[in-house]
Design a protein around this motif. Structure first.
Motif: not given
Length: 257
Positions: A151-152, A159-167
């Protein structure tokens, strides 16, 4: 806006047409006779079609394999410049001109593309122009230094949900959009990122592909030069520019300077 290091890797102008049913595909070679000094290389363009039947109750079973229909019939020709950076596709249903990097600006690109289109039209006598298209394939080389924050560089991202801990290790995204100012034009935007590679300076970078395909369905005479040019310049080109420049960040622009 012109950039010294433009991210455009390919610019494509496409015009879809109807021609008379009795038009002979081999007559497209007459175009090559007129341009072969600039486009000496020639290839045949093939259309591939195939069919296969499955048993729905048993998807692994093929029904009547001997009746499968496969065809590869010629539908036109491809003419290439000596350096293979300028490509013409002369087809029964239309004309396409591609210019590979380096992109030298709209005026030069459109002038050459339209002159070649006119040669195509003089040979094929299209009964109708049905679609105009303009496509720009951009490659943004993002430096592979530390943690990469996409996003820079680009504002349109999945979009990926903030609480979905994936890379996120890769993605492909496609969206179709319209804009009230450029109706009835439409745009299909494809975006993906490749594996780390070397940029032109030999530095490691991630290639982010930003592919913008804008088009408009039309019903025009082939000799309606003024309307065709107006749609390309006032609708398709401006819509493409709007999408591109409002989707990249200032950090991305610095990469093109």
């Amino acid at each position: 806006m012109r950039f010294p290091n433009s991210p455009i890797t390919e610019a494509i102008l496409d015009i879809t047409v109807n021609v008379d049913d009795d038009f002979e595909q081999t007559r497209l070679l007459d175009i090559h006779e007129e341009i072969k000094e600039s486009f000496p290389n020639r290839q045949q363009r093939m259309a591939f079609q195939g069919g296969i039947e499955f048993n729905l109750e048993n998807p692994d079973e093929i029904i009547n394999p001997q009746s499968l229909s496969i065809s590869n019939k010629p539908e036109g020709y491809i003419f290439l410049s000596e350096d293979k950076k300028r490509i013409i596709q002369a087809k029964l249903n239309g004309f396409t001109f591609s210019k590979l990097k380096p992109y030298e600006g709209w005026e030069k690109f459109y002038k050459e593309a339209y002159q070649l289109w006119q040669k195509y039209a003089e040979i094929t006598f299209p009964t109708q122009v049905t679609r105009l298209g303009l496509r720009y394939i951009n490659q943004i080389m993002i430096p592979a230094e530390g943690d990469i924050e996409l996003n820079n560089y680009i504002k349109i991202l999945p979009g990926i949900p903030d609480d979905l801990k994936v890379t996120m290790e890769g993605y492909f995204m496609q969206v179709r959009v319209c804009h009230p100012e450029y109706e009835p034009s439409r745009a299909i935007v494809n975006q993906t990122i490749g594996e780390v590679t070397d940029n032109e300076k030999g530095e490691k970078a991630y290639p982010l592909i930003f592919d913008i395909d804008v088009f408009q369905e039309v019903n025009l005479e082939a000799n309606d030069d003024q309307t065709i040019k107006m749609i390309f310049e006032e609708n398709l080109r401006r819509l493409r520019d709007e999408i591109f420049f409002k989707s990249i960040t200032e950090t991305a622009e610095e990469l093109f300077k």
